[in-house]
Structure formats: C-alpha cells, structure tokens
Design an enzyme around this catalytic site. Sequence first.
Site, PDB file in Angstrom:
ATOM      1  N   LYS A  22       0.828  -1.207   0.000  1.00  0.00           N
ATOM      2  CA  LYS A  22       0.000   0.000   0.000  1.00  0.00           C
ATOM      3  C   LYS A  22       0.861   1.257   0.000  1.00  0.00           C
ATOM      4  CE  LYS A  22      -2.395   2.638   3.589  1.00  0.00           C
ATOM      5  NZ  LYS A  22      -1.263   3.244   4.269  1.00  0.00           N
ATOM      6  N   ASN A  23       1.837   1.325   0.895  1.00  0.00           N
ATOM      7  CA  ASN A  23       2.581   2.578   1.034  1.00  0.00           C
ATOM      8  C   ASN A  23       3.550   2.827  -0.117  1.00  0.00           C
ATOM      9  OD1 ASN A  23       1.116   3.246   3.245  1.00  0.00           O
ATOM     10  ND2 ASN A  23       2.672   2.685   4.749  1.00  0.00           N
ATOM     11  N   ARG A  92      -4.043  10.616   3.209  1.00  0.00           N
ATOM     12  CA  ARG A  92      -2.850  11.323   3.652  1.00  0.00           C
ATOM     13  C   ARG A  92      -1.845  11.465   2.495  1.00  0.00           C
ATOM     14  NH1 ARG A  92      -0.642  13.628   7.518  1.00  0.00           N
ATOM     15  NH2 ARG A  92       1.604  13.676   7.535  1.00  0.00           N
ATOM     16  N   CYS A 116      -5.207   8.535   8.093  1.00  0.00           N
ATOM     17  CA  CYS A 116      -5.265   8.017   9.462  1.00  0.00           C
ATOM     18  C   CYS A 116      -4.681   9.058  10.401  1.00  0.00           C
ATOM     19  CB  CYS A 116      -4.464   6.720   9.563  1.00  0.00           C
ATOM     20  SG  CYS A 116      -5.344   5.298   8.930  1.00  0.00           S
ATOM     21  N   ARG A 121       0.234  15.064  12.374  1.00  0.00           N
ATOM     22  CA  ARG A 121       1.306  14.582  11.493  1.00  0.00           C
ATOM     23  C   ARG A 121       1.739  15.745  10.590  1.00  0.00           C
ATOM     24  NH1 ARG A 121      -1.162   9.147   9.115  1.00  0.00           N
ATOM     25  NH2 ARG A 121       0.926   8.747   8.340  1.00  0.00           N
ATOM     26  N   PRO A 122       2.708  16.548  11.051  1.00  0.00           N
ATOM     27  CA  PRO A 122       3.097  17.745  10.303  1.00  0.00           C
ATOM     28  C   PRO A 122       3.758  17.406   8.960  1.00  0.00           C
ATOM     29  CG  PRO A 122       4.599  17.367  12.145  1.00  0.00           C
ATOM     30  CD  PRO A 122       3.516  16.344  12.261  1.00  0.00           C
ATOM     31  N   ILE A 123       3.793  18.394   8.049  1.00  0.00           N
ATOM     32  CA  ILE A 123       4.491  18.187   6.771  1.00  0.00           C
ATOM     33  C   ILE A 123       5.571  19.262   6.575  1.00  0.00           C
ATOM     34  CG2 ILE A 123       2.638  16.894   5.611  1.00  0.00           C
ATOM     35  CD1 ILE A 123       2.007  19.528   4.082  1.00  0.00           C
ATOM     36  N   ASP A 124       6.090  19.769   7.686  1.00  0.00           N
ATOM     37  CA  ASP A 124       7.101  20.838   7.589  1.00  0.00           C
ATOM     38  C   ASP A 124       8.342  20.402   6.811  1.00  0.00           C
ATOM     39  OD1 ASP A 124       7.198  19.228  10.111  1.00  0.00           O
ATOM     40  OD2 ASP A 124       9.167  20.168  10.270  1.00  0.00           O
ATOM     41  N   GLN A 125       8.734  19.142   6.891  1.00  0.00           N
ATOM     42  CA  GLN A 125       9.945  18.689   6.178  1.00  0.00           C
ATOM     43  C   GLN A 125       9.709  18.615   4.666  1.00  0.00           C
ATOM     44  OE1 GLN A 125      12.993  18.325   7.809  1.00  0.00           O
ATOM     45  NE2 GLN A 125      11.688  19.255   9.358  1.00  0.00           N
ATOM     46  N   ASP A 304       4.056   0.641  12.021  1.00  0.00           N
ATOM     47  CA  ASP A 304       2.764   0.163  11.514  1.00  0.00           C
ATOM     48  C   ASP A 304       2.417  -1.235  12.044  1.00  0.00           C
ATOM     49  OD1 ASP A 304       2.522   2.518  10.153  1.00  0.00           O
ATOM     50  OD2 ASP A 304       3.244   1.709   8.256  1.00  0.00           O
ATOM     51  N   ARG A 396      -8.726   0.343   3.901  1.00  0.00           N
ATOM     52  CA  ARG A 396      -7.709   1.172   3.250  1.00  0.00           C
ATOM     53  C   ARG A 396      -6.466   0.372   2.927  1.00  0.00           C
ATOM     54  NH1 ARG A 396      -7.931   6.913   5.423  1.00  0.00           N
ATOM     55  NH2 ARG A 396      -6.337   7.068   3.840  1.00  0.00           N
TER      56      ARG A 396
HETATM   57  N1  EPU Z   1       7.269  14.235  10.629  1.00  0.00           N
HETATM   58  C1  EPU Z   1       7.500  15.568  10.912  1.00  0.00           C
HETATM   59  N2  EPU Z   1       7.514  16.447   9.863  1.00  0.00           N
HETATM   60  C2  EPU Z   1       7.313  16.068   8.571  1.00  0.00           C
HETATM   61  C3  EPU Z   1       7.074  14.704   8.298  1.00  0.00           C
HETATM   62  C4  EPU Z   1       7.053  13.817   9.357  1.00  0.00           C
HETATM   63  O1  EPU Z   1       7.696  15.949  12.058  1.00  0.00           O
HETATM   64  O2  EPU Z   1       7.335  16.909   7.688  1.00  0.00           O
HETATM   65  C5  EPU Z   1       7.265  13.248  11.739  1.00  0.00           C
HETATM   66  C6  EPU Z   1       5.908  12.556  11.896  1.00  0.00           C
HETATM   67  O3  EPU Z   1       5.031  13.309  12.691  1.00  0.00           O
HETATM   68  C7  EPU Z   1       6.309  11.235  12.512  1.00  0.00           C
HETATM   69  C8  EPU Z   1       7.666  10.947  11.874  1.00  0.00           C
HETATM   70  O4  EPU Z   1       8.149  12.197  11.382  1.00  0.00           O
HETATM   71  O5  EPU Z   1       6.472  11.378  13.893  1.00  0.00           O
HETATM   72  C9  EPU Z   1       7.659   9.959  10.731  1.00  0.00           C
HETATM   73  O6  EPU Z   1       6.682  10.307   9.786  1.00  0.00           O
HETATM   74  P1  EPU Z   1       6.799   9.959   8.225  1.00  0.00           P
HETATM   75  O7  EPU Z   1       6.832  11.233   7.469  1.00  0.00           O
HETATM   76  O8  EPU Z   1       7.917   8.988   8.031  1.00  0.00           O
HETATM   77  O9  EPU Z   1       5.426   9.264   7.975  1.00  0.00           O
HETATM   78  P2  EPU Z   1       4.508   9.386   6.696  1.00  0.00           P
HETATM   79  O10 EPU Z   1       5.359   9.449   5.482  1.00  0.00           O
HETATM   80  O11 EPU Z   1       3.487  10.426   6.877  1.00  0.00           O
HETATM   81  C10 EPU Z   1       4.408   6.838   6.179  1.00  0.00           C
HETATM   82  C11 EPU Z   1       3.315   5.832   6.076  1.00  0.00           C
HETATM   83  C12 EPU Z   1       2.774   5.502   7.458  1.00  0.00           C
HETATM   84  C13 EPU Z   1       3.918   5.027   8.347  1.00  0.00           C
HETATM   85  C14 EPU Z   1       5.061   6.046   8.337  1.00  0.00           C
HETATM   86  C15 EPU Z   1       6.284   5.596   9.110  1.00  0.00           C
HETATM   87  C16 EPU Z   1       2.300   6.469   3.984  1.00  0.00           C
HETATM   88  C17 EPU Z   1       1.174   7.131   3.296  1.00  0.00           C
HETATM   89  N3  EPU Z   1       2.221   6.400   5.278  1.00  0.00           N
HETATM   90  O12 EPU Z   1       3.796   7.997   6.743  1.00  0.00           O
HETATM   91  O13 EPU Z   1       1.864   4.440   7.274  1.00  0.00           O
HETATM   92  O14 EPU Z   1       3.444   4.866   9.654  1.00  0.00           O
HETATM   93  O15 EPU Z   1       5.460   6.336   6.990  1.00  0.00           O
HETATM   94  O16 EPU Z   1       6.782   4.414   8.577  1.00  0.00           O
HETATM   95  O17 EPU Z   1       3.236   5.990   3.356  1.00  0.00           O
HETATM   96  C18 EPU Z   1       0.013   3.090   7.745  1.00  0.00           C
HETATM   97  O18 EPU Z   1       0.297   2.433   6.744  1.00  0.00           O
HETATM   98  O19 EPU Z   1      -0.849   2.718   8.579  1.00  0.00           O
HETATM   99  C19 EPU Z   1       0.698   4.363   7.993  1.00  0.00           C
HETATM  100  C20 EPU Z   1       0.261   5.260   8.849  1.00  0.00           C
END
Ligand code: EPU
Length: 416
Positions: A22-23, A92, A116, A121-125, A304, A396
């Site tokens: 999925k991811n 997301r 979810c 879950r910020p996107i600042d990066q 996960d 999902r």
């Molecule tokens: N984070 C920040 N700033 C950012 C991005 C992330 O502070 O700009 C923090 C997040 O809050 C978190 C950590 O960094 O504490 C890791 O987040 P990451 O960005 O790696 O997560 P993501 O890309 O949003 C994906 C998967 C998630 C999985 C995570 C970690 C997708 C769509 N989602 O999320 O999958 O938990 O990586 O491996 O690919 C799931 O499948 O149930 C799921 C939630």
Amino acid sequence: MEKLMIRGGRPLRGTVSISGAKNSAIALLPAAILAESEVRLDNLPHISDVEIYKELLQELGCRVSWQEETLSIDPTGIQSIPMPNGRVKLLRASYYLMGALLGRFGEATIGLPGGCNFEPRPIDQHIKGFEALGAIVTNEHGAIRIKANELRGARIYMDVVSVGATINIMLAAARAKGSTIIENAAKEPEIIDVATLLNAMGAKIKGAGTETIRIEGVDRMHGCRHSIIPDRIQAGTYMIMAAATRGDVLIDNIIPKHMEALTAKLQEMGVHVYEMDESIRVVGQQDYEAVDVKALVYPGFATDLQSPMTSLLTQTTGVSILSDFVYSNRFKHVPELARMGAQIRVEGRSAIVEGGKLNAAKVRASDLRAGAALVVAALTVEEGVTEITGLEYIDRGYERLEEHLRGLGADVWREA
Ligand code: EPU
C-alpha cells in the site's frame, strides 16, 4: 454501519499470498505523472486508498485503467488543476501530488491531507524540501500552494527522518535543474521502490535505501512497466495473526529481509519462524515469553506493526513494554483492547502490556493499524463473537481480508 464479525479461538492454518505494498502504491501512482507516456504498475493491491488515488489522477486528466492486478496510467492529457478540497482530503498520501505536480509543472495547489489521523502529522519537512528547491509555499485557506519559476537542485538535510518527505523531495527533484542531495533520508523499502520506478522512467537517482540520496535532474521522463514490492506490513500482520492463534501459516510472495525486525522479535518470544526465498512460515506455540519492542524507522521494528503487536503481547505470560519512537501517541487501539479485557497501561511513548486471555466485545477501529490490532485480538478470543466497526479504515490497507482469513480457517464474516 458495516461490522466485521469474528468468532475466534481457531488456529490459522494454510498459505496466504501477499499483495503489493500500500505505502508504495500510493507513491508510485503520483510518481507516474512525471512521465510523458504510459506507466504500467504490476501487482497493485485492490484497496480503497489505491481506488481514491486512481480517481485523483483521473481528475487531473490522466487515463487510468485496471487489467487484473496491473494499473495503467496514461498521463498524456494531464493538467495542473488546483485541488484544494474533495478527494485529496480522504487520503494522507495525497501530499505526493505536491511533489509530483511541482516536478512536472512547477506548481501545485493541494488541500491539506487527511488519512489516518492518530496524532498530529506535520508536513514541515516536505515544505522545507520544496523551498530548498526554489519553490514559494503558501497556505491558502487550508490548501498548500507551491510555485517555482524554476526548480533548482539543492542539498537538503532532513531534521526528521520522514518517509513522505523523502519521497516528495525525490519526486520534485527528479525533473529539477542540477543535482539534489537529500541527507538523513528515510531508508524504507518503499523509498527504494519509488526510486526504482523513477529511474525506469528516466530519472537519475542513486543511494535510495541509504541516508544519502543523490538526484541528477532530467528534462523529460517516459513511460515504463514496474512491479511493486510486496506489502511488508500486511505480511507482518499475518505473521502476528499466525503466532497469536497458535497456528501454522506460510506467508508467501514476500521479501523475508523486509521482515527481519519482526522475525527476530517473534523468535525471541518463542514463536517458530522459518525463512525461505520468498516466503516465511510461522508456527505458533502454546507459551510465549514477554518481550520489549521498540518501534523505530527502518530497519527497526515498523511502527505500523506496533498496534497488531500489542495484541500479540497479550498472549504472553508476563509483562511486555512496547515503545513507539516514530509516533509519540499511536495508542488508540489500547482502550478498545481494554474492552476485550486486555491489561494495558500507556505511559508516555510506551504501552505496558500484561499477558492474559481476551474476551469478545464490540469494538471500533479508529485507524488502519488499530483495526488490524483488533482483528488479531478477536482471533484469539475463545468464546463468543467480537464485532468490529470502523471497517473503512481496515479496507484502506488490507486486500480481501475476510477472504484470506477464511482461507486460513478463521470464522469471519461481514454484516451490514
Ligand atoms: N514528521 C514531521 N515532519 C514532517 C514529516 C514527518 O515531524 O514533515 C514526523 C511525523 O510526525 C512522525 C515521523 O516524522 O512522527 C515519521 O513520519 P513519516 O513522514 O515517516 O510518515 P509518513 O510518510 O506520513 C508513512 C506511512 C505511514 C507510516 C510512516 C512511518 C504512507 C502514506 N504512510 O507515513 O503508514 O506509519 O510512513 O513508517 O506511506 C500506515 O500504513 O498505517 C501508515 C500510517
């Protein structure tokens, strides 16, 4: 409201074949729009997140069609249409449209993503990366508008190891001018999968799967055919189910290396796990030792799988501590497990789980993996029927869940 009904207490036995990840899927679909001809993705899972992404690409003008497990994306007619609302809010991973449209058109307007939401879950990066590449990013009434006159390669150090931000920057940088270096990049297998697709489309990306990724921007990208990696979280969930029910299950069509952290933890508990080239056999035992688990970025134990693992830890004879160092508060499954009789206390980033039998109850999934945790728990219950709602979350990410479970001998059905 649909309910998943589970009469547990039966050891799962047989073989389950795992679909594409999925991811990965929800990053490969938007990546395809960087090409100027058709991209074919093989082995895609039939899950609701993929269907929503398909519709998003159609809204942008792509022609998208299924032929069994293969999805063809023809981006010839694509336009950069603002998407401040609508389907982008359901998912997301709609944030990948930011990087992909920016790479293709130098601009994108995308509503802040949903999905979810078990914690902020910020996107600042992601934004830091786009800005480093020369884009101006503004927030317009809850939608992110990103515009660059010219995308230029840059050296970007990620303050937080982020799967989403690493992929988003790769997407934007693939067609930027000059070289981009992403330092402190995430190393998850899904990142390698996206880089493999992009390279097959003509990008020049090296180092995916390590903490330094180098991208040499190219002017044009073309169509190709790519087969997605297997879903390591789905595979891990079935491994956990096999152990929890004291069953004997062959989890097939996987990459065992992706499962190492889970395999090691299961073995430490006393579960018998046998690795083969493309499959893993899990043979459950009667007694399990309590263990401590730390969810970390890859190759650590996957966050996960933390929720389903919580349910398995209720099957030990001691006290286990399960900590999540990726998300600070991903424990919404705990109060639901408590309804089933689980003895779990959350302290900060950790859940302290006491072993003990669970009972049938009416419970609700509050996110995808919390839902998986409830299914694992319900399968262990020896008397009565557990009713799980919130199936829109489970759907999902788990393709044909009941069909697979029934194939393994579980007594599971859906009721309206
Ligand atoms: N984070 C920040 N700033 C950012 C991005 C992330 O502070 O700009 C923090 C997040 O809050 C978190 C950590 O960094 O504490 C890791 O987040 P990451 O960005 O790696 O997560 P993501 O890309 O949003 C994906 C998967 C998630 C999985 C995570 C970690 C997708 C769509 N989602 O999320 O999958 O938990 O990586 O491996 O690919 C799931 O499948 O149930 C799921 C939630």
